[in-house]
Design a protein around this motif. Structure first.
Motif, mmCIF file in Angstrom:
data_model
loop_
_atom_site.group_PDB
_atom_site.id
_atom_site.type_symbol
_atom_site.label_atom_id
_atom_site.label_comp_id
_atom_site.label_asym_id
_atom_site.label_seq_id
_atom_site.Cartn_x
_atom_site.Cartn_y
_atom_site.Cartn_z
ATOM 1 N N LEU A 60 6.278 122.766 -17.582
ATOM 2 C CA LEU A 60 4.990 123.460 -17.530
ATOM 3 C C LEU A 60 5.120 124.889 -18.046
ATOM 4 O O LEU A 60 4.226 125.382 -18.743
ATOM 5 N N ALA A 61 6.239 125.543 -17.735
ATOM 6 C CA ALA A 61 6.460 126.904 -18.227
ATOM 7 C C ALA A 61 6.610 126.910 -19.749
ATOM 8 O O ALA A 61 6.054 127.779 -20.430
ATOM 9 N N ILE A 62 7.332 125.932 -20.280
ATOM 10 C CA ILE A 62 7.502 125.834 -21.736
ATOM 11 C C ILE A 62 6.159 125.557 -22.399
ATOM 12 O O ILE A 62 5.818 126.154 -23.425
ATOM 13 N N LEU A 68 -0.055 125.504 -24.476
ATOM 14 C CA LEU A 68 -0.469 124.124 -24.231
ATOM 15 C C LEU A 68 -0.847 123.977 -22.760
ATOM 16 O O LEU A 68 -0.296 124.666 -21.896
ATOM 17 N N ASP A 69 -1.786 123.089 -22.488
ATOM 18 C CA ASP A 69 -2.173 122.823 -21.113
ATOM 19 C C ASP A 69 -1.256 121.732 -20.559
ATOM 20 O O ASP A 69 -1.489 120.537 -20.758
ATOM 21 N N GLU A 71 -0.668 120.688 -17.510
ATOM 22 C CA GLU A 71 -1.280 119.795 -16.519
ATOM 23 C C GLU A 71 -2.100 118.709 -17.210
ATOM 24 O O GLU A 71 -2.082 117.558 -16.796
ATOM 25 N N GLN A 72 -2.817 119.094 -18.268
ATOM 26 C CA GLN A 72 -3.615 118.115 -19.013
ATOM 27 C C GLN A 72 -2.706 117.082 -19.677
ATOM 28 O O GLN A 72 -2.997 115.891 -19.657
ATOM 29 N N ILE A 73 -1.608 117.536 -20.241
ATOM 30 C CA ILE A 73 -0.666 116.626 -20.890
ATOM 31 C C ILE A 73 -0.098 115.646 -19.867
ATOM 32 O O ILE A 73 -0.014 114.440 -20.121
ATOM 33 N N LEU A 74 0.280 116.172 -18.692
ATOM 34 C CA LEU A 74 0.821 115.300 -17.648
ATOM 35 C C LEU A 74 -0.233 114.315 -17.145
ATOM 36 O O LEU A 74 0.078 113.148 -16.871
ATOM 37 N N ALA A 75 -1.478 114.756 -17.026
ATOM 38 C CA ALA A 75 -2.555 113.873 -16.581
ATOM 39 C C ALA A 75 -2.779 112.751 -17.590
ATOM 40 O O ALA A 75 -2.941 111.582 -17.213
ATOM 41 N N GLU A 76 -2.784 113.089 -18.878
ATOM 42 C CA GLU A 76 -2.956 112.074 -19.911
ATOM 43 C C GLU A 76 -1.790 111.087 -19.905
ATOM 44 O O GLU A 76 -1.989 109.882 -20.078
ATOM 45 N N ALA A 77 -0.594 111.591 -19.701
ATOM 46 C CA ALA A 77 0.576 110.711 -19.644
ATOM 47 C C ALA A 77 0.473 109.760 -18.451
ATOM 48 O O ALA A 77 0.813 108.575 -18.561
ATOM 49 N N ALA A 78 -0.007 110.262 -17.322
ATOM 50 C CA ALA A 78 -0.167 109.414 -16.139
ATOM 51 C C ALA A 78 -1.216 108.333 -16.390
ATOM 52 O O ALA A 78 -1.041 107.179 -15.982
ATOM 53 N N ILE A 79 -2.297 108.706 -17.066
ATOM 54 C CA ILE A 79 -3.341 107.725 -17.388
ATOM 55 C C ILE A 79 -2.783 106.655 -18.326
ATOM 56 O O ILE A 79 -2.992 105.462 -18.121
ATOM 57 N N ASP A 80 -2.064 107.087 -19.365
ATOM 58 C CA ASP A 80 -1.468 106.139 -20.309
ATOM 59 C C ASP A 80 -0.501 105.194 -19.591
ATOM 60 O O ASP A 80 -0.485 103.988 -19.859
ATOM 61 N N GLU A 81 0.280 105.732 -18.677
ATOM 62 C CA GLU A 81 1.243 104.920 -17.935
ATOM 63 C C GLU A 81 0.519 103.909 -17.046
ATOM 64 O O GLU A 81 0.911 102.743 -16.963
ATOM 65 N N ALA A 82 -0.568 104.352 -16.392
ATOM 66 C CA ALA A 82 -1.331 103.449 -15.532
ATOM 67 C C ALA A 82 -1.975 102.342 -16.357
ATOM 68 O O ALA A 82 -1.983 101.176 -15.946
#
Length: 107
Positions: A60-62, A68-69, A71-82
């Motif tokens: 997140l720091a990087i 880059l957002d 949290e948004q990237i992680l949320a999209e990755a979680a959705i894709d994984e689900a």
């Protein structure tokens, strides 16, 4: 009933009691070993969880440094994984005639 018959029965009971005692001892050892393995596994999982938390913070720091957002990237990755998990769950084997195996006929 004679004395010999009684002695045989007592010996038989004694033999069974010794066998059961050995089984209880073996079970106790197995339980102790399992408890140790569970403790080791718990420690490993705790360490991995801590490492993942640290890595998430670093990522997140990087991402923030690169505007880059994260949290948004992680949320999209979680959705894709689900969604990928849902696709895997819906993949049922098909019979030779193309019908899904195990599906009920609606006729």
């Amino acid at each position: 009933m004679g004395l010999g018959s009684t002695a045989k029965k007592i010996q038989s009971l004694s033999d069974r009691a010794e066998a059961m005692y050995r089984q209880v001892q073996e079970l106790q050892e197995r339980i102790i070993n399992l408890e140790e393995e569970v403790d080791d596994t718990h420690n490993t999982v705790s360490k991995l969880d801590h490492n993942i938390t640290e890595q998430r913070a670093l990522l997140l720091a990087i991402a923030d440094e690169h505007d880059l957002d994260g949290e948004q990237i992680l949320a999209e990755a979680a959705i894709d994984e689900a969604e990928a998990g849902d696709d895997d769950a819906s993949d049922e084997p098909e019979a030779a005639d193309g019908e899904t195996v195990g599906a009920e006929n609606s006729a």
